[in-house]
Design an enzyme around this catalytic site. Structure first.
Site, PDB file in Angstrom:
ATOM      1  N   VAL A  10       0.875  -1.180   0.000  1.00 35.24           N
ATOM      2  CA  VAL A  10       0.000   0.000   0.000  1.00 35.24           C
ATOM      3  C   VAL A  10       0.913   1.232   0.000  1.00 35.24           C
ATOM      4  CG1 VAL A  10      -2.031  -1.021   1.098  1.00 35.24           C
ATOM      5  CG2 VAL A  10      -0.174  -0.120   2.518  1.00 35.24           C
ATOM      6  N   SER A  11       0.343   2.391  -0.330  1.00 36.69           N
ATOM      7  CA  SER A  11       1.171   3.576  -0.543  1.00 36.69           C
ATOM      8  C   SER A  11       1.590   4.284   0.734  1.00 36.69           C
ATOM      9  CB  SER A  11       0.445   4.575  -1.452  1.00 36.69           C
ATOM     10  OG  SER A  11       0.217   3.999  -2.725  1.00 36.69           O
ATOM     11  N   THR A  12       0.810   4.156   1.816  1.00 39.20           N
ATOM     12  CA  THR A  12       1.128   4.880   3.051  1.00 39.20           C
ATOM     13  C   THR A  12       0.984   3.981   4.263  1.00 39.20           C
ATOM     14  OG1 THR A  12      -1.150   5.650   3.428  1.00 39.20           O
ATOM     15  CG2 THR A  12       0.263   7.048   2.049  1.00 39.20           C
TER      16      THR A  12
END
Length: 525
Positions: A10-12
């Protein structure tokens, strides 16, 4: 059975902790592995954007695969593995060396020419999506900056007020940041000493430790605190409330850059320390104690012998105050006349506001013309940035002064009360004598305090000079009945002279002409 590595991302960190994407990716890969009869040897979970090259978990996984730790790799989708072409090239190279790379969420066969082409196209689309996203984010950030809003986390001392709102001053940390600027601008502490001092006051890393020297240096250089947002070579006037004045910020920069020498802590505070100057060389006199007496002497080569005892300076100051005509009766009567004249000063403040507003609008026009010149390539980017910042600094100074006099009555009341308190303080010096804790009164009332040989030269600031020249206080003290009310003066010419005189004094108190950056084109009507 071949052993496969599984990669999910996931990005964060927030998406990883509060979202469900990682679980959904894991379920999808587990289902795919079960259908295809694959054995998952290890899971590699990452919480970082795939647009970034050199992700820690991703690179660690590649190294293990390249060393033979796994026979293959399973991704949920291509954009989960790579959103930049360099990382996609790394994955493609794995496939070229015989590693079985699978994509669970997309029907893509990387072992066929058509499947590789389809995967390459998807990787290029993912990379282009990131490029476009970056441009849109930058566009949004520039829009916010033009509105005076800071699109990132505000610096220490401020709190985020949510999207679309300017940052607000933190009631706890904000005053400490202001104190850091004030303390450093005094010149008594270095940055290294300041960080320890402020840590004891409560401005620390959050764990009780002082800031690193670099961080404290960055804090003192942050123009955000006086209302200017600097982003690379662009400057914007912020919509947030300034924590400090531009004057205080400049004072701190002067100390930092050596324009004002940093002074060490002085154990003994002399009464006229740093107030007396040699009139021949304009050097501040050095204070010292000899045989129980305090002397001030000039140590420059050409002024040997310029030395004076402190008691002589005190006596000269008291005599000069006496020449003003100060007395309790004179101050009382002067206060009546002065306060009455202050009432008419509201119009003067309004005129001053009009002048400042006009100057502010001219400054805005100058920024527009400067931008046009830059767009027409008449000036380069560096020159544009420097000139724009100077113009915006001037705009902030004007806004600061407008804010100070926005409430006319409060401003006039404050300046009038301050001036009358100064008169009372000077009268107290005349009666009792001078001490170190009264230094601020000398700084506020004397424009030149010099020594020539063995004599003292004192020049009052314009407001007190006017009063001395016209004998105002002598008149108030000696003829209280005649000056008790302006209407009670039978001599009309004398009444007008008294009015004009008092207006001139009030005008000088409100808008001193002997200070820098003051416009003297206004007057009390």
């Amino acid at each position: 059975m071949k052993k496969y590595a599984a990669y999910i991302r996931v990005s964060t960190i927030r998406q990883g902790e509060k979202g469900t994407s990682l679980l959904e990716q894991k379920f999808a890969i587990e289902g795919y592995a079960k259908r295809e009869g694959l054995s998952i040897g290890a899971w590699f979970e990452e919480k970082e954007t795939a647009a970034k090259i050199g992700r820690t978990v991703f690179m660690s996984m590649l190294k293990q695969i390249q060393r033979g730790g796994f026979d293959g790799l399973v991704l949920h989708k291509i954009d989960r593995g790579a959103r930049n072409l360099k990382d996609w090239a790394e994955l493609s190279q794995l496939s070229d060396t015989g590693v079985d790379v699978r994509v669970a969420g997309d029907s893509v066969d990387l072992n066929s020419r058509g499947g590789r082409l389809s995967a390459d196209i998807q990787a290029v689309v993912a990379a282009d999506y990131i490029r476009n996203l970056r441009e849109e984010v930058k566009k949004g950030q520039r829009g916010r900056l033009k509105q005076g809003l800071y699109p990132w986390k505000p610096p220490i001392g401020y709190l985020s007020a949510g999207s679309g709102n300017p940052a607000t001053i933190c009631p706890v940390v904000g005053p400490l940041v202001r104190e850091a600027f004030e303390t450093y601008a005094n010149g008594h502490l270095s940055i290294k000493e300041l960080r320890h001092h402020m840590a004891k006051r409560g401005l620390d890393t959050g764990s009780g430790k002082p800031f690193a020297i670099n961080r404290m240096h960055e804090l003192l250089c942050r123009s955000f605190y006086y209302g200017l947002i600097n982003v690379k070579s662009e400057a914007y006037i912020g919509a947030h409330e300034p924590l400090i004045s531009k004057r205080l910020f400049d004072a701190a920069q002067d100390v930092m850059r050596g324009r004002l020498k940093r002074t060490t802590f002085i154990r003994k505070q002399y009464a006229f320390q740093k107030l007396l100057r040699c009139t021949q060389c304009d050097i501040v006199l050095y204070a010292e104690t000899q045989k129980g007496h305090i002397y001030y002497r000039c140590h420059s080569e050409g002024c040997r012998g310029v030395c004076i005892r402190e008691s002589i300076v005190v006596e000269a100051l008291r005599n000069e105050i006496q020449m003003l005509g100060l007395s309790d009766a004179a101050i009382t009567q002067f206060s009546i006349m002065f306060t009455a004249t202050l009432a008419s000063a509201v119009d003067s403040v309004s005129e001053r506001q009009k002048i400042l507003i006009l100057q502010r609008e001219r400054g805005k026009d100058a920024v527009v013309r400067l931008t046009d010149a830059y767009l027409d390539q008449a000036i380069d980017r560096v020159t544009f940035g420097e000139r724009k910042q100077r113009l915006l600094d001037e705009q902030l100074k004007l806004q600061s002064e407008l804010a100070e006099i926005a409430s006319s009555a409060a401003y006039i009341e404050f300046k009038g009360r301050e001036f009358l308190e100064l008169l009372k303080a000077l009268e107290n010096i005349r009666k009792v004598g001078f001490s170190a804790d009264q230094r601020r009164y000398v700084q506020k009332t004397i424009s030149n305090f010099g020594i020539t040989g063995k004599s003292v030269e004192i020049t009052w600031k314009k407001s007190l000079s006017l009063m001395k020249e016209r004998g105002v206080l002598f008149a108030c003290g000696a003829a209280r009945d005649r000056y008790r009310t302006l209407e009670g003066n039978d001599n009309q010419e004398g009444m007008h002279a008294s009015l004009d005189m008092m207006k001139e004094i009030v005008n000088e108190v409100l808008f001193p002409t002997d200070e820098d950056n003051c416009d003297s084109s206004h007057s009390v009507q």
